[in-house]
Design a protein around this motif. Structure first.
Motif, short mmCIF file in Angstrom:
data_model
loop_
_atom_site.label_atom_id
_atom_site.label_comp_id
_atom_site.label_asym_id
_atom_site.label_seq_id
_atom_site.Cartn_x
_atom_site.Cartn_y
_atom_site.Cartn_z
N ALA A 143 0.80 -1.41 0.01
CA ALA A 143 -0.10 0.17 0.06
C ALA A 143 0.96 1.20 0.03
O ALA A 143 1.62 1.41 0.79
CB ALA A 143 -1.00 -0.03 1.07
N ALA A 144 0.73 2.24 -1.14
CA ALA A 144 1.57 3.18 -0.99
C ALA A 144 1.09 4.21 -0.06
O ALA A 144 2.02 5.01 0.75
CB ALA A 144 1.27 4.05 -2.49
N GLY A 145 -0.02 4.36 0.29
CA GLY A 145 -0.67 5.16 1.36
C GLY A 145 -1.27 4.37 2.32
O GLY A 145 -1.77 3.05 2.07
N GLU A 146 -1.98 4.85 3.33
CA GLU A 146 -2.73 4.06 4.35
C GLU A 146 -4.14 3.58 3.55
O GLU A 146 -4.69 4.26 2.82
CB GLU A 146 -3.41 4.71 5.50
N VAL A 147 -4.21 2.12 3.79
CA VAL A 147 -5.44 1.41 3.13
C VAL A 147 -6.04 0.69 4.27
O VAL A 147 -5.41 0.04 5.24
CB VAL A 147 -5.13 0.28 2.06
N LYS A 148 -7.41 0.57 4.24
CA LYS A 148 -8.46 -0.20 5.11
C LYS A 148 -8.81 -1.29 4.30
O LYS A 148 -9.37 -1.06 3.31
CB LYS A 148 -9.18 0.84 6.09
N ILE A 149 -8.72 -2.37 4.80
CA ILE A 149 -8.94 -3.50 4.36
C ILE A 149 -10.16 -4.35 5.15
O ILE A 149 -9.97 -4.54 6.45
CB ILE A 149 -7.83 -4.38 3.90
#
Lengths: 147, 147
Positions: free
Chosen positions: B115-121
């Motif tokens: 993830a290049a930036g924050e990701v919520k999964i």
């Protein structure tokens, strides 16, 4: 004249077969947009498979109005709302799911989905589960059709 | 003085235990907002359980940067992106998942989320699956902690 007819017969396309055949990937290793897939379905309460995880299927549907009371004796069932707002009635209460929310119906528990307006949903359950459980009705939809 | 101390000892709250205990509902029959749940996690790559369907768990995580190469020998694994954009590298390609999209990683296939930036999964997989598969690393997170 006969020759023309023979050639013409080659361009008949069996769209129903194409739509219902399981992709060799089983919907894996590729990005799948469930909202886009649901938008392509004609008619309400027609579930379509978009991917598989082990022996579970991800299915999408467009729903509106009242479904029927039913339960699944052998499995829990998961609803994720993609667009709109879904109410799932239980005999002793209800669960209100907004877009982005998850609701799990425990196995054996009677429930009845209801949508005041059109709702697009993602369902997760084992392969082979019939949408109306043991209750056969006009809402009983064909199973294992991919989109 | 001793009496005051004794009373004080009753109001110590074991927040870690409360956070990690499995709710009696197993997250069923209630609307759950996975994005809200993910937002409450401190730190990246810490998966937290939000609901169960049969022997499968729905887990959320906040991720950023590179994970490690790993595979799961016995199960497929499903990623649904709630916010941000996730890339899952394979040895022979990659899968790009945007918010709302689903990606299933087949069992036994090496993969590395990025993830290049924050990701919520949102993750879906059988109960007991270790996040780094057979590869033990500093990224290996405690399992079966609920939020």
């Amino acid at each position: 004249m006969m020759r023309t007819l023979r050639w013409a017969s080659f361009i008949v396309i069996d769209t129903e077969h194409i739509m219902s055949s399981i992709p060799s990937s089983r919907g894996q290793r590729i990005a799948i947009d469930p909202l886009d897939k649901a938008s392509r379905i004609e008619g309400f309460w027609q579930q379509r498979v978009i991917a598989e995880m082990n022996d579970y299927q991800f299915k999408v549907a467009r729903v509106e109005g009242d479904f029927i009371w039913h339960s699944h004796a052998d499995t829990d069932e998961t609803f994720i709302v993609l667009e709109g707002e879904l109410r799932i009635d239980f005999r002793d209460g209800a669960m209100h799911l907004r877009a982005g929310e998850i609701g799990v119906v425990p196995k054996g528990v009677e429930h009845k989905p209801y949508a005041a307006g059109e709702v697009k949903i993602l369902l997760i359950e084992p392969r082979g589960v019939v949408n109306t459980g043991a209750t056969h009705s006009e809402r009983t939809a064909p199973n294992d059709i991919w989109i």
